[in-house]
Design a protein around this motif. Sequence first.
Motif: not given
Length: 158
Positions: A73-84
């Motif tokens: 979940r912690a790594g996913a926040t950065t990934m989703l922000l990059g996608l956004y």
Amino acid sequence: MLCRRARREAGHKAEPSAAVLDSQSVKGADTVGEDSRGYDANKKINGPKRFVVTDTLGLLLVVMVRPASVQDRAGATTMLLGLYLSGRCRAVFADQSFSGRLVLWARQMLGITVHIVAKPAGQRGFRVHPRRWVVERALAWLLTLKVWCLGELTAGDL
């Protein structure tokens, strides 16, 4: 540019409307630095963890490598922000390790809907799941290329 072209040639729009998120902990060689190495207690692996987001064709959209000790979940926040920030899709499919507050955070802060693809009740071992198989294939390609580059695999093995 290359992804857009590949998507158009496959009969899809140039920009994806949905993506698939996953992570993979891999064993790290002794040469892997301490800053990118961690221990994934769930999988009992010491090394880095790859986070990837692919489109529904399996083409890589966002990639990040962190220590394996980083929670999904912690790594996913950065990934989703990059996608956004890349201005791409607003629907993401992920496995159960990404459930919880991440789903609410992504919807409220980024306008991205995270759909959790759950395992069927009673499933043991690996099985192909709808919507998620493309990211599993992309991770397998990455592992195959790594082994090939290390000389442990030859073209004849493929």
